[in-house]
Design an enzyme around this catalytic site. Structure first.
Site, PDB file in Angstrom:
ATOM      1  N   ASN A 109     -13.933  -4.800  95.507  1.00 25.02           N
ATOM      2  CA  ASN A 109     -14.309  -5.986  96.279  1.00 25.02           C
ATOM      3  C   ASN A 109     -15.665  -5.733  96.926  1.00 25.02           C
ATOM      4  OD1 ASN A 109     -13.951  -8.479  97.816  1.00 25.02           O
ATOM      5  ND2 ASN A 109     -13.514  -7.176  99.598  1.00 25.02           N
ATOM      6  N   HIS A 158     -17.879  -6.739 100.200  1.00 27.28           N
ATOM      7  CA  HIS A 158     -17.665  -7.303 101.535  1.00 27.28           C
ATOM      8  C   HIS A 158     -18.965  -7.208 102.330  1.00 27.28           C
ATOM      9  CE1 HIS A 158     -15.452  -8.517 105.067  1.00 27.28           C
ATOM     10  NE2 HIS A 158     -16.073  -7.555 105.735  1.00 27.28           N
ATOM     11  N   SER A 207     -20.622  -3.572 101.652  1.00 30.88           N
ATOM     12  CA  SER A 207     -19.856  -2.453 101.098  1.00 30.88           C
ATOM     13  C   SER A 207     -19.134  -2.909  99.838  1.00 30.88           C
ATOM     14  CB  SER A 207     -18.775  -2.000 102.096  1.00 30.88           C
ATOM     15  OG  SER A 207     -19.313  -1.732 103.372  1.00 30.88           O
ATOM     16  N   ASP A 211      -9.775  -5.580 103.384  1.00 33.20           N
ATOM     17  CA  ASP A 211     -11.100  -4.946 103.452  1.00 33.20           C
ATOM     18  C   ASP A 211     -11.011  -3.494 103.919  1.00 33.20           C
ATOM     19  OD1 ASP A 211     -12.300  -7.390 102.669  1.00 33.20           O
ATOM     20  OD2 ASP A 211     -12.309  -8.092 104.735  1.00 33.20           O
TER      21      ASP A 211
HETATM   22  C1  GAR Z   1     -20.766 -12.630  99.565  1.00 35.08           C
HETATM   23  O1  GAR Z   1     -21.599 -12.490 100.671  1.00 35.08           O
HETATM   24  C2  GAR Z   1     -19.620 -11.644  99.628  1.00 35.08           C
HETATM   25  O2  GAR Z   1     -20.004 -10.409 100.155  1.00 35.08           O
HETATM   26  C3  GAR Z   1     -18.667 -12.368 100.536  1.00 35.08           C
HETATM   27  O3  GAR Z   1     -18.730 -13.708 100.150  1.00 35.08           O
HETATM   28  C4  GAR Z   1     -20.032 -13.969  99.634  1.00 35.08           C
HETATM   29  C5  GAR Z   1     -19.890 -14.594  98.268  1.00 35.08           C
HETATM   30  O4  GAR Z   1     -21.125 -15.042  97.792  1.00 35.08           O
HETATM   31  N1  GAR Z   1     -17.330 -11.864 100.433  1.00 35.08           N
HETATM   32  C6  GAR Z   1     -16.475 -11.823 101.441  1.00 35.08           C
HETATM   33  O5  GAR Z   1     -16.747 -12.238 102.545  1.00 35.08           O
HETATM   34  C7  GAR Z   1     -15.128 -11.230 101.109  1.00 35.08           C
HETATM   35  N2  GAR Z   1     -14.427 -10.884 102.301  1.00 35.08           N
HETATM   36  P1  GAR Z   1     -21.278 -15.430  96.279  1.00 35.08           P
HETATM   37  O6  GAR Z   1     -20.134 -16.417  95.961  1.00 35.08           O
HETATM   38  O7  GAR Z   1     -22.613 -16.107  96.177  1.00 35.08           O
HETATM   39  O8  GAR Z   1     -21.197 -14.186  95.449  1.00 35.08           O
END
Ligand code: GAR
Length: 219
Positions: free
Chosen positions: A109, A111, A138, A147
């Protein structure tokens, strides 16, 4: 030999998915995204997958009796593609522990925080509220704890005096893309595995998460 295969789970914009697709196409990542699965049938990530000719599967949580039933169904779809690795790239759901257990060591994942800081939501806002000098992202192996799984690699950036959650998120996003591709590559190459609760690189437990450097290398 068949290429290493990835199934990517997304809920939204899909820019991290796009980074994986682009790296796969350019040869930076010797792996194929064989399917994209989502809990949001209308999300932009699925459009990106369709544009790239990648199979998509989507289902709505409200059509299932509970979280466990939804997760079983979604991961059964993912399993049909027999992926070597599942990548959660902006998949915004807490997972059922039984499903997580089945994919232990084979699911990562990304995060947007320097874990163990700020699991969960609103990570950029929380880093600013805390007055942190640096923030980051991360990539970790997924375990039942939200997470909370062993961290493989991180990227950090300085927090600027006039940063807002939006500006911090915008500066971090391109770094996330590089982090996710570079970390996935280490797993594809067989350099990184999960052994018990430890991330092992080339036979040795990592003493600390790898850091993404400006030259794009993880060390
Ligand atoms: C990213 O910033 C990712 O790190 C976060 O969601 C966004 C997705 O962007 N993930 C989380 O918060 C998971 N807990 P994307 O759809 O443009 O890849």
């Amino acid at each position: 030999m068949a290429r290493f295969s990835l199934v990517v789970l997304c809920s939204g914009r899909g820019s991290n998915l796009q980074a994986l697709i682009d790296a796969s196409h350019s040869g930076t990542l010797p792996a194929d995204v064989v399917a994209v699965c989502s809990d949001r049938p209308d999300c932009a990530a699925l459009a990106r997958a369709r544009d790239a000719g990648i199979a998509v599967r989507a289902m709505r949580p409200r059509d299932f009796v509970d979280r466990a039933a939804f997760d079983r169904a979604l991961f059964a779809e993912a399993a049909q593609f027999a992926p070597d690795l599942i990548v959660l790239a902006g998949f915004m759901r807490i997972l059922d522990p039984a499903v997580v257990g089945q994919w232990r060591g084979r699911m990562i994942n990304i995060h947007p925080s320097l874990l163990p800081k700020y699991p969960g939501l609103r990570t950029h806002e929380r880093a600013l509220d805390a007055g942190d000098a640096e923030h980051g992202a991360s990539v970790h192996f997924v375990t039942a704890e939200l997470d909370g799984g062993p961290v493989i690699a991180q990227v950090a950036l300085p927090v600027l005096a006039d940063d807002t959650p939006a500006s911090l998120a915008a500066r971090l996003l391109p770094l996330e893309h590089r982090l996710l591709v570079a970390t996935t590559r280490l797993i594809v190459d067989g350099d990184i595995v999960l052994d018990g609760d430890h991330v092992v690189r080339n036979g040795r437990p990592l003493p600390a998460p790898l850091r993404l450097h400006a030259d794009g290398e993880l060390g």
